[in-house]
Design a protein around this motif. Structure first.
Motif, PDB file in Angstrom:
ATOM      1  N   MET A   1      21.952  41.379   3.254  1.00  0.00           N
ATOM      2  CA  MET A   1      21.349  40.064   3.173  1.00  0.00           C
ATOM      3  C   MET A   1      19.834  40.202   3.203  1.00  0.00           C
ATOM      4  O   MET A   1      19.283  40.916   4.026  1.00  0.00           O
ATOM      5  N   THR A   2      19.152  39.498   2.327  1.00  0.00           N
ATOM      6  CA  THR A   2      17.697  39.521   2.294  1.00  0.00           C
ATOM      7  C   THR A   2      17.155  38.710   3.467  1.00  0.00           C
ATOM      8  O   THR A   2      17.622  37.600   3.725  1.00  0.00           O
ATOM      9  N   GLN A   3      16.184  39.287   4.159  1.00  0.00           N
ATOM     10  CA  GLN A   3      15.588  38.596   5.299  1.00  0.00           C
ATOM     11  C   GLN A   3      14.629  37.521   4.800  1.00  0.00           C
ATOM     12  O   GLN A   3      13.890  37.746   3.858  1.00  0.00           O
ATOM     13  N   PRO A   4      14.631  36.343   5.442  1.00  0.00           N
ATOM     14  CA  PRO A   4      13.733  35.277   4.998  1.00  0.00           C
ATOM     15  C   PRO A   4      12.277  35.614   5.305  1.00  0.00           C
ATOM     16  O   PRO A   4      11.976  36.305   6.276  1.00  0.00           O
ATOM     17  N   LYS A   5      11.392  35.123   4.459  1.00  0.00           N
ATOM     18  CA  LYS A   5       9.962  35.272   4.692  1.00  0.00           C
ATOM     19  C   LYS A   5       9.558  34.139   5.638  1.00  0.00           C
ATOM     20  O   LYS A   5       9.872  32.976   5.389  1.00  0.00           O
ATOM     21  N   LEU A   6       8.883  34.477   6.737  1.00  0.00           N
ATOM     22  CA  LEU A   6       8.551  33.495   7.766  1.00  0.00           C
ATOM     23  C   LEU A   6       7.050  33.254   7.851  1.00  0.00           C
ATOM     24  O   LEU A   6       6.259  34.187   7.766  1.00  0.00           O
ATOM     25  N   THR A   7       6.674  31.986   8.050  1.00  0.00           N
ATOM     26  CA  THR A   7       5.275  31.620   8.239  1.00  0.00           C
ATOM     27  C   THR A   7       4.867  31.919   9.681  1.00  0.00           C
ATOM     28  O   THR A   7       5.720  32.226  10.529  1.00  0.00           O
ATOM     29  N   ASN A   8       3.586  31.768   9.991  1.00  0.00           N
ATOM     30  CA  ASN A   8       3.114  32.013  11.363  1.00  0.00           C
ATOM     31  C   ASN A   8       3.802  31.096  12.367  1.00  0.00           C
ATOM     32  O   ASN A   8       4.238  31.546  13.430  1.00  0.00           O
ATOM     33  N   LEU A   9       3.891  29.801  12.060  1.00  0.00           N
ATOM     34  CA  LEU A   9       4.547  28.863  12.975  1.00  0.00           C
ATOM     35  C   LEU A   9       6.022  29.203  13.131  1.00  0.00           C
ATOM     36  O   LEU A   9       6.561  29.175  14.242  1.00  0.00           O
ATOM     37  N   GLU A  10       6.667  29.552  12.019  1.00  0.00           N
ATOM     38  CA  GLU A  10       8.075  29.940  12.096  1.00  0.00           C
ATOM     39  C   GLU A  10       8.255  31.170  12.976  1.00  0.00           C
ATOM     40  O   GLU A  10       9.202  31.242  13.776  1.00  0.00           O
ATOM     41  N   THR A  45      10.734  19.763  12.242  1.00  0.00           N
ATOM     42  CA  THR A  45      10.758  20.027  10.804  1.00  0.00           C
ATOM     43  C   THR A  45      10.822  21.527  10.532  1.00  0.00           C
ATOM     44  O   THR A  45      11.578  21.994   9.680  1.00  0.00           O
ATOM     45  N   THR A  46      10.040  22.295  11.284  1.00  0.00           N
ATOM     46  CA  THR A  46      10.001  23.743  11.078  1.00  0.00           C
ATOM     47  C   THR A  46      11.332  24.390  11.466  1.00  0.00           C
ATOM     48  O   THR A  46      11.817  25.287  10.766  1.00  0.00           O
ATOM     49  N   VAL A  47      11.935  23.933  12.543  1.00  0.00           N
ATOM     50  CA  VAL A  47      13.246  24.461  12.952  1.00  0.00           C
ATOM     51  C   VAL A  47      14.284  24.150  11.872  1.00  0.00           C
ATOM     52  O   VAL A  47      15.098  25.011  11.514  1.00  0.00           O
ATOM     53  N   TYR A  48      14.233  22.945  11.317  1.00  0.00           N
ATOM     54  CA  TYR A  48      15.183  22.587  10.250  1.00  0.00           C
ATOM     55  C   TYR A  48      14.957  23.464   9.013  1.00  0.00           C
ATOM     56  O   TYR A  48      15.916  23.847   8.338  1.00  0.00           O
ATOM     57  N   ARG A  49      13.707  23.792   8.721  1.00  0.00           N
ATOM     58  CA  ARG A  49      13.421  24.696   7.599  1.00  0.00           C
ATOM     59  C   ARG A  49      13.960  26.096   7.887  1.00  0.00           C
ATOM     60  O   ARG A  49      14.485  26.764   6.996  1.00  0.00           O
ATOM     61  N   LEU A  50      13.812  26.532   9.136  1.00  0.00           N
ATOM     62  CA  LEU A  50      14.363  27.837   9.530  1.00  0.00           C
ATOM     63  C   LEU A  50      15.883  27.841   9.407  1.00  0.00           C
ATOM     64  O   LEU A  50      16.486  28.864   9.067  1.00  0.00           O
ATOM     65  N   GLU A  51      16.485  26.708   9.668  1.00  0.00           N
ATOM     66  CA  GLU A  51      17.937  26.593   9.532  1.00  0.00           C
ATOM     67  C   GLU A  51      18.347  26.739   8.057  1.00  0.00           C
ATOM     68  O   GLU A  51      19.311  27.435   7.741  1.00  0.00           O
ATOM     69  N   VAL A  52      17.592  26.116   7.159  1.00  0.00           N
ATOM     70  CA  VAL A  52      17.860  26.240   5.729  1.00  0.00           C
ATOM     71  C   VAL A  52      17.693  27.697   5.278  1.00  0.00           C
ATOM     72  O   VAL A  52      18.462  28.206   4.466  1.00  0.00           O
ATOM     73  N   VAL A  62      24.223  18.614  22.573  1.00  0.00           N
ATOM     74  CA  VAL A  62      24.264  18.092  23.937  1.00  0.00           C
ATOM     75  C   VAL A  62      23.642  16.700  23.877  1.00  0.00           C
ATOM     76  O   VAL A  62      22.443  16.564  23.601  1.00  0.00           O
ATOM     77  N   GLY A  63      24.444  15.683  24.111  1.00  0.00           N
ATOM     78  CA  GLY A  63      23.918  14.322  23.998  1.00  0.00           C
ATOM     79  C   GLY A  63      23.490  14.070  22.566  1.00  0.00           C
ATOM     80  O   GLY A  63      24.258  14.230  21.628  1.00  0.00           O
ATOM     81  N   ASN A  64      22.212  13.698  22.404  1.00  0.00           N
ATOM     82  CA  ASN A  64      21.717  13.414  21.053  1.00  0.00           C
ATOM     83  C   ASN A  64      20.787  14.508  20.520  1.00  0.00           C
ATOM     84  O   ASN A  64      20.018  14.274  19.602  1.00  0.00           O
ATOM     85  N   PHE A  65      20.835  15.704  21.095  1.00  0.00           N
ATOM     86  CA  PHE A  65      20.011  16.801  20.574  1.00  0.00           C
ATOM     87  C   PHE A  65      20.848  18.062  20.405  1.00  0.00           C
ATOM     88  O   PHE A  65      21.914  18.209  20.980  1.00  0.00           O
ATOM     89  N   HIS A  66      20.336  18.954  19.561  1.00  0.00           N
ATOM     90  CA  HIS A  66      21.034  20.202  19.255  1.00  0.00           C
ATOM     91  C   HIS A  66      20.370  21.377  19.958  1.00  0.00           C
ATOM     92  O   HIS A  66      19.176  21.362  20.229  1.00  0.00           O
ATOM     93  N   ILE A  67      21.164  22.401  20.187  1.00  0.00           N
ATOM     94  CA  ILE A  67      20.686  23.666  20.729  1.00  0.00           C
ATOM     95  C   ILE A  67      20.721  24.669  19.573  1.00  0.00           C
ATOM     96  O   ILE A  67      21.719  24.775  18.863  1.00  0.00           O
ATOM     97  N   PHE A  68      19.602  25.388  19.416  1.00  0.00           N
ATOM     98  CA  PHE A  68      19.464  26.361  18.332  1.00  0.00           C
ATOM     99  C   PHE A  68      19.346  27.764  18.905  1.00  0.00           C
ATOM    100  O   PHE A  68      18.882  27.942  20.032  1.00  0.00           O
ATOM    101  N   GLU A  69      19.761  28.744  18.096  1.00  0.00           N
ATOM    102  CA  GLU A  69      19.568  30.141  18.458  1.00  0.00           C
ATOM    103  C   GLU A  69      19.106  30.909  17.226  1.00  0.00           C
ATOM    104  O   GLU A  69      19.330  30.475  16.092  1.00  0.00           O
ATOM    105  N   ALA A  70      18.478  32.049  17.466  1.00  0.00           N
ATOM    106  CA  ALA A  70      18.009  32.897  16.371  1.00  0.00           C
ATOM    107  C   ALA A  70      19.212  33.511  15.664  1.00  0.00           C
ATOM    108  O   ALA A  70      20.134  34.004  16.307  1.00  0.00           O
ATOM    109  N   ALA A  71      19.188  33.463  14.337  1.00  0.00           N
ATOM    110  CA  ALA A  71      20.239  34.088  13.531  1.00  0.00           C
ATOM    111  C   ALA A  71      19.722  35.380  12.895  1.00  0.00           C
ATOM    112  O   ALA A  71      20.477  36.126  12.293  1.00  0.00           O
TER     113      ALA A  71
END
Length: 128
Positions: A1-10, A45-52, A62-71
């Motif tokens: 799998m090709t690794q995604p290119k990440l920005t500084n904020l990402e 927005t940046t987390v959602y982009r990382l998800e894509v 949990v409630g009305n928010f999601h928990i994310f982890e590094a893939a």
């Protein structure tokens, strides 16, 4: 799998997940220094982009928010960054090494570790 290119904020967001483990967007945002903390919506927005990019994934709600982890592992992201850096120099390592030496960031211990790694690679490449 090709690794995604990440920005500084990402990369900073990924660092928060690599260091702190699974986190909500608010928890990720709070890892930034208060004076340089991006807005919640910017982190979201940046987390959602990382998800894509498949660099993070939602693990639960949990409630009305999601928990994310590094893939993507820290090691894989670092390899991609180094490959991109070397591509800027036409694949040549010498200019990068020279700059590290000039800046004082390359220590004798680093050189010895590199030599050890090169020796191990040479041993693996020798035919039996």
């Amino acid at each position: 799998m090709t690794q995604p290119k990440l920005t500084n904020l990402e990369l900073k967001i990924m660092e928060a997940l690599w260091t702190g483990g699974s986190s909500s967007i608010r928890e990720i945002q709070e890892t930034f220094p208060e004076k340089k903390r991006p807005a919640y919506t910017t982190v979201q927005t940046t987390v959602y982009r990382l998800e894509v990019k498949e660099a993070v994934r939602r693990v639960k709600k949990v409630g009305n928010f999601h928990i994310f982890e590094a893939a993507v592992s820290r090691d894989a992201a670092q390899r991609r960054l180094i490959d991109d850096l070397l591509a800027l120099f036409g694949g040549r390592t010498q200019p990068v090494m020279a700059r590290l030496i000039e800046s004082g960031k390359l220590t004798l211990a680093d050189v010895k570790e590199a030599e050890k790694t090169l020796r191990n690679l040479a041993r693996k490449e020798k035919p039996l």
